[in-house]
Design a protein around this motif. Sequence first.
Motif, short mmCIF file in Angstrom:
data_model
loop_
_atom_site.label_atom_id
_atom_site.label_comp_id
_atom_site.label_asym_id
_atom_site.label_seq_id
_atom_site.Cartn_x
_atom_site.Cartn_y
_atom_site.Cartn_z
N GLY A 54 0.83 -1.20 0.00
CA GLY A 54 0.00 0.00 0.00
C GLY A 54 0.87 1.25 0.00
N PRO A 55 0.27 2.42 -0.21
CA PRO A 55 1.03 3.67 -0.23
C PRO A 55 1.72 3.93 1.10
N SER A 62 -2.67 14.95 -3.08
CA SER A 62 -3.63 14.63 -4.14
C SER A 62 -3.23 13.31 -4.77
N GLU A 63 -4.12 12.33 -4.69
CA GLU A 63 -3.84 10.99 -5.20
C GLU A 63 -4.62 10.74 -6.49
N THR A 64 -3.98 10.09 -7.45
CA THR A 64 -4.67 9.66 -8.66
C THR A 64 -5.22 8.26 -8.45
N LEU A 65 -6.50 8.08 -8.75
CA LEU A 65 -7.15 6.80 -8.52
C LEU A 65 -7.08 5.92 -9.75
N SER A 110 -9.48 9.50 -11.96
CA SER A 110 -9.86 10.69 -11.20
C SER A 110 -8.86 10.95 -10.09
N THR A 111 -8.97 12.09 -9.45
CA THR A 111 -8.08 12.45 -8.36
C THR A 111 -8.88 12.71 -7.09
N VAL A 112 -8.21 12.57 -5.97
CA VAL A 112 -8.85 12.81 -4.69
C VAL A 112 -7.82 13.36 -3.73
N THR A 113 -8.25 14.24 -2.85
CA THR A 113 -7.37 14.79 -1.82
C THR A 113 -7.50 13.95 -0.56
N LYS A 132 -12.34 3.68 -3.34
CA LYS A 132 -11.38 4.47 -4.11
C LYS A 132 -10.00 3.83 -3.99
N ILE A 133 -9.56 3.20 -5.07
CA ILE A 133 -8.27 2.52 -5.07
C ILE A 133 -7.23 3.39 -5.76
N VAL A 134 -6.13 3.63 -5.09
CA VAL A 134 -5.08 4.47 -5.64
C VAL A 134 -4.44 3.79 -6.84
N SER A 135 -4.18 4.57 -7.88
CA SER A 135 -3.58 4.03 -9.10
C SER A 135 -2.23 3.37 -8.78
N GLY A 136 -2.01 2.21 -9.36
CA GLY A 136 -0.76 1.49 -9.16
C GLY A 136 -0.83 0.45 -8.06
#
Length: 342
Positions: free
Chosen positions: A274-275, A284-287, A291-294, A310-314
């Motif tokens: 995980g991150p 700011s995370e890219t999903l 899309s992006t989310v703070t 909401k799953i973070v990209s990667g």
Amino acid sequence: MLFSLLIAPAAAEAALPPSNPGTPPMSDSPWSLLPAASANAEALDTLYIFFWVLCGIAFVGMIGVQAYFMWKYKKPAHGHAKTSPLTHNGKLEFIWSAIPTFFFVILFAWGEIEYMKQVTPPPDAMDVRVTGQKWSWTIEYPEVKGCSLTNDLYVPVGKPMRLTMTSVDVIHSFYLPAFRLKKDVVPGRYTVLWFEATKPGLYPLMCTEYCGDEHSSMVGRVHVVPQEEYDAVLAKACELKQGDAESAEDFGARVVTRGGCASCHTTDGTVKTGPSFKGLFGKSETLADGSTVTVDENYIRESILEPNAKIVSGFSLQMPSFAGRFDDKQIAALIAYIKAQK
């Protein structure tokens, strides 16, 4: 996916897999077995020792016969002696077939009896739920409301315990070496394991099914305590409340220790399953959907309770939901902690 749990610097050492997970003391002799801490272990050790004694006797007997024949029928000094005509010996052939068969039947019957004992929990066994996930064990006690521990199993001496186990991701294998027990934990179904601990102490709990790159971190501890102390010890272990002089961040660190998430996340910027939590709040995370989310309080809370949202990209979906495991105060403490990670 944001995180499985949070981890504070102060709690990092405690949340990491323990350097000594409670391995029973070993004998100085390499021929000694691990200490037997359950009734099942003692029974299996007796069978194991009987098997090796039997093998030793057979080995010595076979080598002894070969050595005797080599000596008796060695080439004489005056040349080869003509032997008499050879024919088969029915009595001898029966004996050398009957003796191994007799002991094979003993080993089979003994093993079958012990196996049936081990797969048939007694009706008065205490129930415990075990859930395997990358890369930790969640232990729940139905008789204690809200009690959910990570990598710590508490057991009273002399009381049968029945573990009902499942997995939320891949196949794991629940292994108690001091109890001589191992059982696969399979997603989508339940497997059952039971034992009766006989000696107080701290013993290791491991996963012996390769389940990913942090497989070796999936370790825990079994706390075997006297029956009269069990209720008090378990209640104390399950308690997770903020102390009067404890800050929200420090309380969050203790919640993290209970969750045991170091196998998936770091605080130094290193990316694992995980991150990393370093500098995460406000980022700011890219999903995965583009899309992006703070990363704010709402996002953290949602990620704890609904990791699929909401799953973070990667990153892949490997985090289970912690809904029901942490209340609002504990989640608030986790949020306070992650804010402090700069």
